[in-house]
Design a protein around this motif. Structure first.
Motif, mmCIF file in Angstrom:
data_model
loop_
_atom_site.group_PDB
_atom_site.id
_atom_site.type_symbol
_atom_site.label_atom_id
_atom_site.label_comp_id
_atom_site.label_asym_id
_atom_site.label_seq_id
_atom_site.Cartn_x
_atom_site.Cartn_y
_atom_site.Cartn_z
ATOM 1 N N PHE A 118 5.406 34.744 42.009
ATOM 2 C CA PHE A 118 6.875 34.875 42.417
ATOM 3 C C PHE A 118 6.865 34.603 43.903
ATOM 4 O O PHE A 118 6.171 34.906 44.769
ATOM 5 C CB PHE A 118 7.417 36.142 42.085
ATOM 6 N N TRP A 119 8.008 33.919 44.489
ATOM 7 C CA TRP A 119 8.415 33.752 45.872
ATOM 8 C C TRP A 119 9.915 34.254 45.716
ATOM 9 O O TRP A 119 10.753 33.908 45.025
ATOM 10 C CB TRP A 119 8.297 32.308 46.249
ATOM 11 N N LEU A 120 10.246 34.811 46.824
ATOM 12 C CA LEU A 120 11.339 35.383 47.144
ATOM 13 C C LEU A 120 11.733 35.840 48.432
ATOM 14 O O LEU A 120 10.796 35.676 49.365
ATOM 15 C CB LEU A 120 11.719 36.823 46.154
ATOM 16 N N GLY A 121 12.875 36.172 48.892
ATOM 17 C CA GLY A 121 13.515 36.470 49.963
ATOM 18 C C GLY A 121 14.401 37.284 50.144
ATOM 19 O O GLY A 121 15.222 37.337 49.141
ATOM 20 N N PHE A 122 14.884 38.099 51.057
ATOM 21 C CA PHE A 122 15.782 39.224 51.371
ATOM 22 C C PHE A 122 17.096 38.669 52.076
ATOM 23 O O PHE A 122 16.609 38.241 53.504
ATOM 24 C CB PHE A 122 15.294 40.493 51.807
ATOM 25 N N LEU A 123 18.085 38.470 51.514
ATOM 26 C CA LEU A 123 19.276 38.141 52.672
ATOM 27 C C LEU A 123 19.526 39.283 53.562
ATOM 28 O O LEU A 123 19.129 40.371 53.456
ATOM 29 C CB LEU A 123 20.769 37.781 51.782
ATOM 30 N N ASN A 124 20.354 38.954 54.637
ATOM 31 C CA ASN A 124 20.792 40.066 55.584
ATOM 32 C C ASN A 124 21.893 41.020 55.018
ATOM 33 O O ASN A 124 22.690 40.614 54.656
ATOM 34 C CB ASN A 124 21.514 39.362 56.668
ATOM 35 N N THR A 150 11.394 44.938 58.904
ATOM 36 C CA THR A 150 11.202 44.066 60.159
ATOM 37 C C THR A 150 10.301 42.950 59.603
ATOM 38 O O THR A 150 10.134 41.877 60.311
ATOM 39 C CB THR A 150 10.282 45.130 60.933
ATOM 40 N N VAL A 151 9.561 42.965 58.407
ATOM 41 C CA VAL A 151 8.900 41.939 58.258
ATOM 42 C C VAL A 151 9.397 41.065 57.130
ATOM 43 O O VAL A 151 9.182 39.406 56.956
ATOM 44 C CB VAL A 151 7.440 41.882 57.647
ATOM 45 N N ALA A 152 10.669 41.216 56.271
ATOM 46 C CA ALA A 152 10.997 40.527 55.143
ATOM 47 C C ALA A 152 12.483 40.168 55.144
ATOM 48 O O ALA A 152 13.048 39.426 54.537
ATOM 49 C CB ALA A 152 10.558 40.986 53.934
ATOM 50 N N GLU A 153 13.242 41.266 55.780
ATOM 51 C CA GLU A 153 14.678 40.840 55.721
ATOM 52 C C GLU A 153 14.972 39.819 56.853
ATOM 53 O O GLU A 153 14.401 39.767 57.743
ATOM 54 C CB GLU A 153 15.459 42.171 56.022
ATOM 55 N N HIS A 154 16.144 39.107 56.553
ATOM 56 C CA HIS A 154 16.402 37.954 57.348
ATOM 57 C C HIS A 154 17.642 38.171 58.245
ATOM 58 O O HIS A 154 18.441 38.884 57.673
ATOM 59 C CB HIS A 154 16.768 36.506 56.640
ATOM 60 N N PHE A 170 23.555 32.094 52.130
ATOM 61 C CA PHE A 170 22.435 31.919 51.252
ATOM 62 C C PHE A 170 21.350 31.496 51.951
ATOM 63 O O PHE A 170 21.456 31.467 53.264
ATOM 64 C CB PHE A 170 22.979 30.754 50.453
ATOM 65 N N LEU A 171 20.101 31.858 51.214
ATOM 66 C CA LEU A 171 18.772 31.601 51.678
ATOM 67 C C LEU A 171 18.090 30.756 50.711
ATOM 68 O O LEU A 171 17.941 30.871 49.412
ATOM 69 C CB LEU A 171 18.089 33.069 51.738
ATOM 70 N N ILE A 172 16.976 30.031 51.564
ATOM 71 C CA ILE A 172 16.133 29.102 50.679
ATOM 72 C C ILE A 172 14.695 29.722 51.080
ATOM 73 O O ILE A 172 14.442 30.080 52.177
ATOM 74 C CB ILE A 172 16.389 27.777 51.086
ATOM 75 N N VAL A 173 13.743 29.634 50.015
ATOM 76 C CA VAL A 173 12.373 30.073 50.134
ATOM 77 C C VAL A 173 11.548 29.059 49.677
ATOM 78 O O VAL A 173 11.434 28.787 48.347
ATOM 79 C CB VAL A 173 11.786 31.408 49.628
ATOM 80 N N ALA A 174 10.647 28.551 50.599
ATOM 81 C CA ALA A 174 9.756 27.430 49.906
ATOM 82 C C ALA A 174 8.547 27.650 49.246
ATOM 83 O O ALA A 174 7.925 28.828 49.636
ATOM 84 C CB ALA A 174 9.450 26.404 51.012
ATOM 85 N N THR A 175 8.158 27.285 48.319
ATOM 86 C CA THR A 175 6.942 27.612 47.551
ATOM 87 C C THR A 175 5.508 26.818 48.040
ATOM 88 O O THR A 175 4.503 26.800 47.284
ATOM 89 C CB THR A 175 6.903 27.626 46.296
ATOM 90 N N GLU A 176 6.064 25.606 48.420
ATOM 91 C CA GLU A 176 5.116 24.432 48.830
ATOM 92 C C GLU A 176 5.277 24.067 50.096
ATOM 93 O O GLU A 176 6.365 23.917 50.582
ATOM 94 C CB GLU A 176 5.105 23.344 47.828
ATOM 95 N N ASP A 177 3.988 23.451 51.005
ATOM 96 C CA ASP A 177 4.302 22.620 52.069
ATOM 97 C C ASP A 177 4.668 21.349 51.658
ATOM 98 O O ASP A 177 4.948 20.890 50.613
ATOM 99 C CB ASP A 177 2.634 22.491 52.399
ATOM 100 N N SER A 219 11.170 30.151 55.221
ATOM 101 C CA SER A 219 12.640 30.405 54.547
ATOM 102 C C SER A 219 13.716 30.023 55.619
ATOM 103 O O SER A 219 13.491 29.757 56.607
ATOM 104 C CB SER A 219 12.577 31.778 54.351
ATOM 105 N N TYR A 220 14.878 30.096 55.139
ATOM 106 C CA TYR A 220 15.963 29.328 55.926
ATOM 107 C C TYR A 220 17.295 30.000 55.394
ATOM 108 O O TYR A 220 17.560 29.967 54.241
ATOM 109 C CB TYR A 220 16.095 27.724 55.858
ATOM 110 N N GLN A 221 18.030 30.565 56.281
ATOM 111 C CA GLN A 221 19.157 31.362 55.870
ATOM 112 C C GLN A 221 20.358 30.725 56.686
ATOM 113 O O GLN A 221 20.232 30.266 57.538
ATOM 114 C CB GLN A 221 19.105 32.926 56.434
ATOM 115 N N VAL A 222 21.378 30.646 55.838
ATOM 116 C CA VAL A 222 22.666 30.110 56.617
ATOM 117 C C VAL A 222 23.872 31.085 56.456
ATOM 118 O O VAL A 222 23.851 31.401 55.148
ATOM 119 C CB VAL A 222 22.991 28.687 55.556
ATOM 120 N N TYR A 223 24.553 31.242 57.387
ATOM 121 C CA TYR A 223 26.048 32.082 57.222
ATOM 122 C C TYR A 223 26.998 31.066 57.361
ATOM 123 O O TYR A 223 26.981 29.866 57.789
ATOM 124 C CB TYR A 223 26.133 32.515 58.398
ATOM 125 N N SER A 224 27.950 31.512 56.503
ATOM 126 C CA SER A 224 29.513 30.938 56.868
ATOM 127 C C SER A 224 29.864 30.909 58.494
ATOM 128 O O SER A 224 29.546 31.957 59.096
ATOM 129 C CB SER A 224 30.611 31.295 55.823
#
Length: 242
Positions: A16-22, A73-77, A142-149, A180-185
């Motif tokens: 699994f790959w995941l990420g945490f929004l702000n 401190t290591v996982a929330e965006h 929204f947030l994107i998390v990559a699983t591959e280079d 990962s890459y997070q985007v706000y309105s």
């Protein structure tokens, strides 16, 4: 005659790959990122944030829930329109179900987490409008998390983003595994739902990625005085059963 139906989407897996929004910043002292892991068979596994150099191991007892806490401190965006290094990787020796919660006093939400085999390369964001009240600016996100280079992704915003990307104008980002890459309105009360997030032809179908949508904190229904974090993993368009 022919008919279309939604197929079965695997929600259990070993990778699994995941990420945490702000979540809303500065609210409450009990801020935690938690994973809930269950399985029908005994299993062991590892949770890591590889590009932050953090990891821990765990074990699963059949039909019981194992909880793993990850430091905020290591996982929330906390960034907007910046390539970050906070993708979370979970691997196990046997199949498990995985849920994640971004918890703080008064504002928390949880999401199911899809295994890599259920991820895709074409998404339409489902989020929720944020709030701008009482001095608080709480954006849709929204947030994107990559699983591959070498994952190249085209984003077509539905509204102006906090990073200055105009509605309807495509732009491209490049991510490696665990990035990962997070985007706000741009305007807190506007909803970033409808944004298209898809792999480019160069990236192809072999580099699936995870997408999460929600809001830092919002009112559902509108007008309720207490806000709450919204956080949900999105299904690829291929699984919508259209």
């Amino acid at each position: 005659l022919s008919a279309h139906a939604q197929g079965t989407i695997p929600t259990v897996g070993k990778n699994f790959w995941l990420g945490f929004l702000n979540n809303q910043d500065g609210v409450g002292s009990a801020r935690e990122l938690r994973l809930f892991i269950t399985g029908s068979n005994a299993s062991t596994g590892t949770v890591s944030v590889p590009l932050q150099g953090w990891s821990t191991t765990f074990s699963v007892t059949p039909n019981n829930t194992t909880t793993v806490t990850i430091p905020n401190t290591v996982a929330e965006h906390f960034t907007d329109d910046v390539i970050d290094t906070r993708g979370v990787h979970v691997t196990t020796t046997d199949t498990v179900s995985l849920f994640a919660i971004n918890f703080a006093n008064y504002t928390a939400d949880a999401s199911k987490i899809l295994p890599v085999q259920s991820l895709g390369t074409d998404y339409i964001v489902s989020a929720y409008g944020g709030l701008s009240a009482g001095g608080s600016i709480l954006e849709s996100e929204f947030l994107i998390v990559a699983t591959e280079d070498n994952t190249q992704i085209e984003i077509i915003p539905s509204i102006m983003t906090g990073g200055g990307h105009a509605a309807g104008v495509p732009y491209i980002i490049n991510l490696d595994e665990g990035e990962s890459y997070q985007v706000y309105s741009d305007v807190a009360t506007q909803d970033i739902s409808g944004t298209i997030v898809k792999a480019t032809a160069q990236s192809g179908d072999c580099r699936p990625f995870a997408v999460f949508g929600g809001s830092q904190c919002t009112n559902i229904p509108a007008g309720c005085t207490a806000c709450d974090h919204i956080f949900d993993q999105l299904y690829p368009v291929d699984f919508w059963g259209l």
